[in-house]
Design a protein around this motif. Structure first.
Motif, PDB file in Angstrom:
ATOM      1  N   VAL A  20       0.828  -1.024  -0.152  1.00 28.45           N
ATOM      2  CA  VAL A  20       0.015   0.148   0.007  1.00 28.45           C
ATOM      3  C   VAL A  20       0.789   1.261   0.113  1.00 28.45           C
ATOM      4  CG1 VAL A  20      -1.568   1.135   1.023  1.00 28.45           C
ATOM      5  CG2 VAL A  20      -1.801  -1.327   1.172  1.00 28.45           C
ATOM      6  N   PHE A  23       2.569   1.905  -3.370  1.00 26.78           N
ATOM      7  CA  PHE A  23       1.530   2.022  -4.343  1.00 26.78           C
ATOM      8  C   PHE A  23       1.127   3.583  -4.175  1.00 26.78           C
ATOM      9  CE2 PHE A  23      -2.994   2.941  -5.615  1.00 26.78           C
ATOM     10  CZ  PHE A  23      -2.999   2.247  -6.844  1.00 26.78           C
ATOM     11  N   LEU A  29       5.739   3.685 -12.893  1.00 29.74           N
ATOM     12  CA  LEU A  29       4.542   2.915 -13.145  1.00 29.74           C
ATOM     13  C   LEU A  29       4.758   1.392 -12.720  1.00 29.74           C
ATOM     14  CD1 LEU A  29       2.584   4.387 -16.163  1.00 29.74           C
ATOM     15  CD2 LEU A  29       1.713   3.974 -13.839  1.00 29.74           C
ATOM     16  N   ILE A  32       5.050   0.811  -9.188  1.00 33.96           N
ATOM     17  CA  ILE A  32       3.664   0.685  -8.657  1.00 33.96           C
ATOM     18  C   ILE A  32       2.938  -0.588  -8.846  1.00 33.96           C
ATOM     19  CG2 ILE A  32       1.164   1.772  -8.711  1.00 33.96           C
ATOM     20  CD1 ILE A  32       2.449   4.286  -9.433  1.00 33.96           C
ATOM     21  N   LEU A  33       3.528  -1.275  -9.949  1.00 38.19           N
ATOM     22  CA  LEU A  33       2.691  -2.569 -10.323  1.00 38.19           C
ATOM     23  C   LEU A  33       3.410  -3.553  -9.455  1.00 38.19           C
ATOM     24  CD1 LEU A  33       1.127  -3.562 -12.454  1.00 38.19           C
ATOM     25  CD2 LEU A  33       2.998  -4.203 -13.927  1.00 38.19           C
ATOM     26  N   LEU A  36       1.760  -3.194  -6.243  1.00 41.05           N
ATOM     27  CA  LEU A  36       0.524  -4.092  -6.408  1.00 41.05           C
ATOM     28  C   LEU A  36       0.703  -5.603  -6.186  1.00 41.05           C
ATOM     29  CD1 LEU A  36      -1.272  -2.064  -9.084  1.00 41.05           C
ATOM     30  CD2 LEU A  36      -2.086  -2.339  -6.848  1.00 41.05           C
ATOM     31  N   MET A  39       1.145  -6.659  -2.761  1.00 45.37           N
ATOM     32  CA  MET A  39      -0.328  -6.761  -1.936  1.00 45.37           C
ATOM     33  C   MET A  39      -0.969  -8.003  -2.457  1.00 45.37           C
ATOM     34  SD  MET A  39      -1.758  -2.763  -2.546  1.00 45.37           S
ATOM     35  CE  MET A  39      -3.265  -3.298  -1.702  1.00 45.37           C
ATOM     36  N   LEU A  40      -1.181  -8.294  -3.580  1.00 47.45           N
ATOM     37  CA  LEU A  40      -1.682  -9.787  -4.230  1.00 47.45           C
ATOM     38  C   LEU A  40      -1.001 -10.809  -3.472  1.00 47.45           C
ATOM     39  CD1 LEU A  40      -2.292  -8.623  -7.710  1.00 47.45           C
ATOM     40  CD2 LEU A  40      -4.118  -8.805  -6.019  1.00 47.45           C
ATOM     41  N   ALA A  79      -1.947  -4.987 -17.311  1.00 48.29           N
ATOM     42  CA  ALA A  79      -1.151  -3.708 -16.574  1.00 48.29           C
ATOM     43  C   ALA A  79       0.150  -3.315 -17.520  1.00 48.29           C
ATOM     44  CB  ALA A  79      -0.913  -3.873 -15.216  1.00 48.29           C
ATOM     45  N   VAL A  83       1.084  -0.004 -19.480  1.00 53.10           N
ATOM     46  CA  VAL A  83       2.039   0.666 -19.248  1.00 53.10           C
ATOM     47  C   VAL A  83       3.006   0.875 -20.740  1.00 53.10           C
ATOM     48  CG1 VAL A  83       4.262   0.815 -18.271  1.00 53.10           C
ATOM     49  CG2 VAL A  83       2.119   0.241 -16.834  1.00 53.10           C
TER      50      VAL A  83
END
Lengths: 103, 491
Positions: A20, A23, A29, A32-33, A36, A39-40, A79, A83
């Motif tokens: 989090v 992110f 980018l 950020i991916l 993510l 998190m997953l 994603a 990008v």
């Protein structure tokens, strides 16, 4: 040494918090991916931990994890494709440049 | 394995069949006949839509993971109808240079998202639910990125994709906490049982907050709405209209199912108050931000944020009337919103104008478009003879039926917000009919499919509220759901 459930859960939750945080703060980018993905993956870990320690006779959490991994892979692929599209059109993947539409 | 159980999922199979037909035709037809994909998709999907109204059976498949009942068929038929109007209105765009390069892909992606939404609505197990949710939101991201030559489309796609992944990660985190509280099963019924047994622990509150946040992103409720305006503006207008009605309607119904069937036992303890806060914030902030928008697509984005708040009133009512009025609201919202987007699309396709300032004096050059837009906007604002008025009345009645003071206050706030919304909806009408400036948009004749779509929308706006048998039909199927124990947990 006997590891309790908490010893697995805490790293997983730290991973989620890192995701989090990343992110929100990262500018790239791809970074950020990656956040993510963290998190997953922590969600996957959570399901496996709960299944292993709380319901050792059942497999529902494990199955959910398997499907979640597949879904996460599909999400990442899409994603990345988006990008790449951004990169082709402005030659940058920095979020501070992707600000044509605001407010 | 019992293959006959696949026959319970008739609506899904219908959508899947159309997908396969379009896919195979698009792959194997020659270059010259490729433009025939459009009529093929529309005709096949119209057949599926009509067939959908006759699927009213009750059944379950895959050990209860998938269920269908009259109310589920009803909401799916309504979404089918909305998707059909989107398809009809999309024809000029898909035949233009911008869309025709990937004509087949557009239809394929759209049908896959619809299939995912139907799975999500029918799922009674969180595994199937997540699969449905993801197969609805991933192709939608690809649809947002559809216009490869336009930078805005990519920007919107990045924003949509990343918030979608973020929200599903949050939702799944909430689900993992729910799983920890369960007896090892992810069936809705089993989860509800163990939640009813356990008290409202901190873990349960966290789990529900995470699940509501995850849904909030999908539905663009207020603290989670920031992606909406950018995505709506950047996406091709057809995709925006699809995103704003079908995606939102299906997510709202799935949200009702999850809250009532899984967390129903802790309604007044936990999530009632969370929903109050969300609804008040959603309606108010959505309205206030809509006032200052000049771009019509951004304007509609904030309008749809505040409309989502009204739809949530049906969920927080949590009774038969609430459910009925929510489905009816979604139906009316589909017609009104698609009416507005139909006009925006017609003007954008011919002239490229999307700003509200360009709509000045539109009635001098395009009286019919102005007329359709006025009807749709009046319906969204809830002005009496039109359907939007009846849907708002019903949703307020449903919310106040239980008679708690908090719900009356909530409805009062919603009512005050209706007046604010009237102001900005009338800004559009004022620009079109009253502004003395010379018109910007030249006179043109829009494509016949667009006109046909707008006629359907106008007919829906005028007659839905007046013909009470439609409401009676929805009420009937909701009552059947209630007798089958849809709201059993809520007591």
């Amino acid at each position: 040494m006997n590891l309790t459930m908490l010893m697995y859960l805490i790293p997983s939750l730290i991973m989620f918090a890192c995701g989090v945080y990343g992110f929100i703060t990262r500018k790239n980018l791809i970074a950020i991916l990656i956040s993510l993905e963290l998190m997953l993956n922590s969600v996957d870990l959570n399901f496996v931990i709960f299944n292993r320690f709380l319901f050792p006779g059942q497999l529902e959490g494990m199955f959910f994890t398997l499907f979640a991994i597949g879904i996460a892979a599909a999400e990442t692929a899409l994603a990345i494709a988006i990008v790449i599209n951004i990169y082709r059109s402005i030659k940058k993947i920095d979020v501070s440049e992707i600000t044509k539409m605001k407010f | 394995m019992n293959y006959a159980q696949f026959l319970t999922m008739q609506q899904e199979l219908g959508v899947l069949a159309v997908f396969l037909i379009v896919f195979l035709f698009d792959t194997f037809c020659g270059k010259n006949s490729r433009s025939a994909v459009t009529p093929l998709a529309i005709v096949c999907f119209a057949a599926v839509t009509i067939y959908g109204f006759f699927c009213t059976g009750t059944g379950e498949a895959f050990g209860g993971m998938y269920v269908t009942s009259p109310v589920i068929s009803c909401i799916k038929s309504i979404l089918n109808l909305g998707a059909l109007i989107v398809l009809i209105q999309a024809v000029p765009w898909i035949n233009s240079e911008e869309g025709s390069v990937r004509r087949g892909e557009f239809y394929e992606l759209l049908f896959v998202t619809l299939f995912g939404m139907y799975l999500m609505i029918s799922a009674r197990h969180f595994l199937l639910f997540i699969i449905g949710l993801e197969s609805a939101s991933l192709p939608l991201a690809a649809m947002v990125a559809f216009n490869k030559n336009k930078y805005e489309s990519h920007e919107a796609a990045v924003k949509y994709m990343f918030t979608a992944i973020f929200s599903s990660a949050i939702l799944m985190m909430g689900l993992s906490f729910v799983y920890a509280l369960s007896n090892g099963s992810l069936y809705f019924a089993d989860l509800a049982e163990s939640i009813a047994l356990g008290s409202n622990s901190v873990l349960l509150v966290t789990a529900i907050a995470f699940v509501i946040a995850g849904f909030g992103f999908k539905l663009s409720l207020v603290p989670f709405h920031l992606w909406t305006a950018d995505v709506y503006q950047g996406a091709p207008t057809t995709v925006t209209s699809y995103l704003s009605v079908i995606s939102k309607g299906s997510a709202a119904f799935a949200f009702l199912v999850v809250l009532a069937q899984v967390f129903g036992a802790v309604y007044s303890d936990i999530w009632e108050w969370m929903m109050y806060a969300l609804i008040i914030a959603t309606i108010t902030i959505g309205n206030l931000f809509a006032i200052r928008q000049r771009n019509m697509k951004r304007f509609m984005a904030f309008s749809s944020v505040s409309q989502a708040g009204y739809i949530m009133l049906g969920i927080v009512a949590a009774n038969v009337l609430g459910m009925t009025s929510m489905i009816f609201y979604i139906l009316v919202y589909i017609f009104s919103n698609l009416g507005v987007f139909g006009v925006i699309q017609a003007i954008e396709n011919k002239t490229g104008y999307v700003s509200m300032d360009d709509y000045r004096g539109l009635h001098k050059t395009n009286p019919w478009l102005s007329f359709a837009m006025t009807l749709a906007v009046f319906s969204l604002a809830g002005i009496p003879p039109f359907a939007g008025f009846f849907s708002k009345i019903l949703i307020f009645t449903g919310a106040t039926e239980s008679g708690s003071v908090a719900l009356y206050v909530l409805v009062l706030i919603a009512l005050i917000n209706t007046i604010i919304s009237l102001y900005y909806y009338l800004l559009v009408v004022k620009a079109m009919w009253i502004s003395p400036e010379e018109p910007v948009v030249p006179a043109f004749r829009s494509a016949c499919t667009e006109r046909f779509g707008l006629w359907i929308c106008c007919a829906g706006i005028i007659f839905l509220g007046l013909i009470s048998c439609i409401y009676g039909w929805i009420y009937g199927v909701s009552e059947i759901a209630a007798t089958e124990g849809f709201f059993a947990l809520l007591g």
